[in-house]
Design a protein around this motif. Structure first.
Motif, mmCIF file in Angstrom:
data_model
loop_
_atom_site.group_PDB
_atom_site.id
_atom_site.type_symbol
_atom_site.label_atom_id
_atom_site.label_comp_id
_atom_site.label_asym_id
_atom_site.label_seq_id
_atom_site.Cartn_x
_atom_site.Cartn_y
_atom_site.Cartn_z
ATOM 1 N N PHE A 1 -20.833 22.480 8.383
ATOM 2 C CA PHE A 1 -20.983 21.423 7.371
ATOM 3 C C PHE A 1 -22.147 20.491 7.758
ATOM 4 O O PHE A 1 -23.012 20.179 6.951
ATOM 5 N N LEU A 2 -22.181 20.074 9.024
ATOM 6 C CA LEU A 2 -23.232 19.167 9.479
ATOM 7 C C LEU A 2 -24.604 19.841 9.413
ATOM 8 O O LEU A 2 -25.601 19.207 9.062
ATOM 9 N N ARG A 3 -24.649 21.164 9.733
ATOM 10 C CA ARG A 3 -25.940 21.852 9.735
ATOM 11 C C ARG A 3 -26.463 22.008 8.297
ATOM 12 O O ARG A 3 -27.606 21.693 7.994
ATOM 13 N N VAL A 4 -25.569 22.456 7.400
ATOM 14 C CA VAL A 4 -25.991 22.727 6.023
ATOM 15 C C VAL A 4 -26.319 21.425 5.283
ATOM 16 O O VAL A 4 -27.248 21.366 4.483
ATOM 17 N N LYS A 5 -25.545 20.391 5.565
ATOM 18 C CA LYS A 5 -25.692 19.161 4.782
ATOM 19 C C LYS A 5 -26.502 18.075 5.505
ATOM 20 O O LYS A 5 -26.402 16.912 5.155
ATOM 21 N N GLN A 6 -27.275 18.464 6.527
ATOM 22 C CA GLN A 6 -27.860 17.398 7.342
ATOM 23 C C GLN A 6 -28.768 16.451 6.555
ATOM 24 O O GLN A 6 -28.894 15.287 6.871
ATOM 25 N N ARG A 7 -29.405 16.975 5.482
ATOM 26 C CA ARG A 7 -30.270 16.091 4.667
ATOM 27 C C ARG A 7 -29.466 14.971 4.016
ATOM 28 O O ARG A 7 -30.013 13.961 3.617
ATOM 29 N N PHE A 8 -28.147 15.223 3.828
ATOM 30 C CA PHE A 8 -27.333 14.263 3.066
ATOM 31 C C PHE A 8 -26.441 13.410 3.955
ATOM 32 O O PHE A 8 -25.552 12.732 3.472
ATOM 33 N N MET A 9 -26.651 13.505 5.278
ATOM 34 C CA MET A 9 -25.756 12.772 6.181
ATOM 35 C C MET A 9 -26.373 11.428 6.584
ATOM 36 O O MET A 9 -27.573 11.327 6.807
ATOM 37 N N ALA A 10 -25.501 10.401 6.671
ATOM 38 C CA ALA A 10 -25.965 9.076 7.095
ATOM 39 C C ALA A 10 -24.855 8.432 7.901
ATOM 40 O O ALA A 10 -23.723 8.919 7.936
ATOM 41 N N LYS A 11 -25.188 7.326 8.544
ATOM 42 C CA LYS A 11 -24.164 6.553 9.241
ATOM 43 C C LYS A 11 -24.084 5.186 8.586
ATOM 44 O O LYS A 11 -25.111 4.619 8.172
ATOM 45 N N ASP A 12 -22.873 4.634 8.484
ATOM 46 C CA ASP A 12 -22.769 3.265 7.957
ATOM 47 C C ASP A 12 -22.962 2.283 9.109
ATOM 48 O O ASP A 12 -23.244 2.664 10.238
ATOM 49 N N LYS A 13 -22.785 1.000 8.797
ATOM 50 C CA LYS A 13 -23.107 -0.028 9.788
ATOM 51 C C LYS A 13 -22.202 0.062 11.019
ATOM 52 O O LYS A 13 -22.555 -0.370 12.100
ATOM 53 N N ARG A 14 -21.004 0.621 10.820
ATOM 54 C CA ARG A 14 -20.091 0.699 11.965
ATOM 55 C C ARG A 14 -20.178 2.049 12.666
ATOM 56 O O ARG A 14 -19.323 2.403 13.461
ATOM 57 N N GLY A 15 -21.228 2.838 12.290
ATOM 58 C CA GLY A 15 -21.429 4.108 12.961
ATOM 59 C C GLY A 15 -20.535 5.228 12.434
ATOM 60 O O GLY A 15 -20.436 6.296 13.027
ATOM 61 N N GLN A 16 -19.842 4.971 11.306
ATOM 62 C CA GLN A 16 -19.016 6.049 10.752
ATOM 63 C C GLN A 16 -19.901 6.999 9.949
ATOM 64 O O GLN A 16 -20.864 6.583 9.311
ATOM 65 N N LEU A 17 -19.528 8.283 9.971
ATOM 66 C CA LEU A 17 -20.329 9.297 9.304
ATOM 67 C C LEU A 17 -20.071 9.274 7.795
ATOM 68 O O LEU A 17 -18.927 9.212 7.349
ATOM 69 N N VAL A 18 -21.173 9.344 7.032
ATOM 70 C CA VAL A 18 -21.067 9.282 5.564
ATOM 71 C C VAL A 18 -21.855 10.453 4.975
ATOM 72 O O VAL A 18 -22.941 10.778 5.442
ATOM 73 N N PHE A 19 -21.275 11.061 3.935
ATOM 74 C CA PHE A 19 -21.951 12.160 3.243
ATOM 75 C C PHE A 19 -22.398 11.664 1.871
ATOM 76 O O PHE A 19 -21.606 11.095 1.118
ATOM 77 N N PHE A 20 -23.682 11.814 1.551
ATOM 78 C CA PHE A 20 -24.207 11.432 0.234
ATOM 79 C C PHE A 20 -24.133 12.640 -0.700
ATOM 80 O O PHE A 20 -24.902 13.591 -0.541
ATOM 81 N N ALA A 21 -23.226 12.609 -1.670
ATOM 82 C CA ALA A 21 -23.148 13.717 -2.642
ATOM 83 C C ALA A 21 -24.088 13.386 -3.799
ATOM 84 O O ALA A 21 -24.061 12.274 -4.308
ATOM 85 N N ASP A 22 -24.938 14.345 -4.212
ATOM 86 C CA ASP A 22 -25.904 13.995 -5.263
ATOM 87 C C ASP A 22 -25.363 14.208 -6.670
ATOM 88 O O ASP A 22 -25.962 13.768 -7.644
ATOM 89 N N SER A 23 -24.202 14.871 -6.800
ATOM 90 C CA SER A 23 -23.589 14.981 -8.133
ATOM 91 C C SER A 23 -22.104 15.270 -7.942
ATOM 92 O O SER A 23 -21.679 15.668 -6.857
ATOM 93 N N SER A 24 -21.339 15.108 -9.008
ATOM 94 C CA SER A 24 -19.896 15.326 -8.864
ATOM 95 C C SER A 24 -19.653 16.830 -8.623
ATOM 96 O O SER A 24 -18.728 17.224 -7.939
ATOM 97 N N PHE A 25 -20.550 17.668 -9.181
ATOM 98 C CA PHE A 25 -20.411 19.114 -8.998
ATOM 99 C C PHE A 25 -20.597 19.479 -7.520
ATOM 100 O O PHE A 25 -19.798 20.189 -6.928
#
Length: 531
Positions: free
Chosen positions: A484-508
């Motif tokens: 998951f991390l390898r395939v989606k690395q372009r969409f991964m971010a961290k929030d201010k508390r260092g928690q991992l967040v996934f940016f989904a670009d559409s509901s699909f």
């Protein structure tokens, strides 16, 4: 006075409504009756140069809207009242949701012409979930609006409340003659002149009395008799226990701008509103009359005084007594802090207090120790819960427009995010900063405050993200999560508390991701877990 007596004379409440229903104006008038200010300001009119007391940020004065929650305290009939005036604009809903964790009851303001609006529905739903006692104030009766019974029906159906009117209007708009106070059995006549003495009430204990015809004319008097008879036939009698349990909501009518019907509301509020209530922590239920102090941070405000660049953490005291210069345990950091100048508020005017009781809101000067949701105690390791952070709706890259000021920009963003104005994410791939907000108006507020309070300029770039999801893998070391991390690395971010967040670009794509990686849980709300 003993701590029990001090608790018994505290009332802490919030005022909620859709923008423009008259919330800030009502706050002003409550202060006026409490003797806290001599002249109330109007929010909209340019003729009155005095701004509303509770709108103290420059941008609020320019726009005529409330952006930040302000805290105001005053005394009335020996009762200490703390008001939390919340922003009504939906772009600042998060600030309001957080504030609702710190109040013991609320007043819901409804515009007589517009009736129940969406923002009111959302906020009332939050109050219903928590069984917060509510009083409804129907405002702007000096304008043409909906029929009183039609409005009461709408409030019951749309907000799922069980109402009982404690005052009733005599006419409306042009024919507005005054208000019959069912709670105290008297008539308050409307002169249309807000500067006149507003205390003129005439006791009418029997509606059949001819004095009523003399006061308002026989047509209006007969209408009122019929309507009040109908009210008493249709609506239940006021039951204080049901109100305190959040099962029944008293309704008052009035016109805040004309200071009309406000005193009735305040007099009744002082009698029936709850004193500080027990609060659930993760470990146990904490009662206000316990001897040990505890409280939690529900709001952080940077730069209340632009000259001093100060940050204030607003703490709601839940139990025990808070004393100046006494060390208290900051539960998340596990260290003791003491405060030499805790503040009590009156909008931007504040004074140092030596001692505060449950129900009070104290402002503590903060150099960056606090986050929203933090707990302070006399030493016990407890955590108050329930201040969530919602998945933002809007996302933009933030860029520095003045390379010479990158330090100021970083500091400004950092402090505004601690305040909870918006959420900051850092992309894993390239370290770019993304700001996520609940509403588009927040971007303007951030830009304005960065420039005026920190001397930093920023620009934005659009970013198409459908939802930010907090990621929780069942097995952080498992193959599925690694893929998951390898395939989606372009969409991964961290929030201010260092928690991992996934940016989904559409509901699909979000649906597909959830199907493909079932062991990776996606959350739309980050409960503030203070690790």
């Amino acid at each position: 006075m003993s701590i029990k007596e001090e608790i018994a004379r505290r009332r802490t409440f919030g005022i909620i409504s859709h923008p423009d229903a008259g919330k800030t104006t009502l706050t002003e008038k409550l202060l006026l009756f409490g003797g806290a200010i001599q002249e109330a300001g109007a929010v909209k009119s340019n003729k009155i140069k005095k701004g509303a007391t509770s709108d103290f940020m420059e941008i609020e004065r320019q726009r005529g809207i409330s952006v930040a929650t302000s805290v105001l305290a005053f005394e009335y009939q020996g009762i200490k009242i703390n008001i939390l005036d919340t922003p009504g604009h939906k772009d600042f809903a998060e600030d309001t949701f957080r504030t609702l964790t710190a109040v013991d009851s609320v007043i819901v303001v409804i515009d007589v012409a517009k009736g129940v609006e969406d923002q009111t529905e959302k906020l009332v739903e939050v109050c219903r979930m928590r069984n917060i006692p509510m009083i409804v104030f129907v405002n702007k009766l000096d304008r043409e609006g909906k029929d009183a019974f039609e409005l009461l029906d709408e409030i019951e159906q749309k907000l799922h409340l069980s109402v009982t009117p404690l005052s009733f209007p005599i006419g409306m708009g042009y024919d507005f003659k005054g208000i019959y106070n069912i709670w105290e059995k008297n008539v308050n006549l409307f002169s249309g002149d807000s500067r006149k003495n507003i205390e003129e009430t005439v006791e009418v204990s029997d509606l059949q009395d001819e004095i009523l015809d003399t006061l308002v004319g026989s047509e209006a008097a007969n209408n009122l008799r019929e309507e009040v008879e109908l009210v008493q036939g249709v609506y239940p009698e006021f039951d204080k226990k049901a109100y305190l349990e959040g099962q029944q909501q008293p309704v008052f009518f009035g016109s805040a701008l004309n200071s009309f019907g406000v005193r009735e509301l305040l007099d009744c509020f002082v009698h029936i509103a709850p004193t500080p209530r027990p609060k659930q922590s993760e470990e146990r239920l904490v009662h206000p009359d316990e001897k040990d102090f505890s409280g939690f941070v529900f709001k952080i405000h940077a730069n209340m005084d632009p000259k001093h660049r100060d940050r204030l953490a607003f703490v709601k005291i839940v139990s025990g007594v808070f004393e100046r210069n006494t060390p208290y345990l900051h539960v998340r950091n596990k260290k003791k802090l003491k405060f030499s100048s805790p503040n009590a508020f009156f909008a931007e005017r504040k004074q140092i207090v030596d001692i505060s009781y449950p129900g009070d809101i104290v402002g503590l000067h903060d150099t960056g120790n606090f986050k929203i949701g933090d707990t302070l105690t006399s030493g016990e390791d407890i955590r108050y819960k329930g201040i969530p952070s919602f998945s933002p709706e809007h996302f933009r890259y933030i860029n520095n427009a003045d390379p010479m000021k990158s330090k100021q920009l970083a500091k400004g963003i950092d402090q505004l995010m601690d305040e909870g104005v918006a959420q900051l994410f850092t992309l894993e791939l390239n370290g770019r900063k993304v700001i996520g907000t609940v509403g588009a108006l927040q971007y303007e507020v951030i830009q304005y405050r960065l420039e005026h309070e920190y001397g930093a300029k920023c620009t934005y770039e659009p970013l198409s993200v459908y939802k930010a999801c907090w990621v929780q893998p069942e097995d952080p070391k498992g193959e599925e999560f690694k893929e998951f991390l390898r395939v989606k690395q372009r969409f991964m971010a961290k929030d201010k508390r260092g928690q991992l967040v996934f940016f989904a670009d559409s509901s699909f794509s979000l649906q597909m991701t959830q199907q493909k990686y079932p062991s990776v849980k996606m959350h739309f709300v980050s409960e503030f877990e203070t690790a």
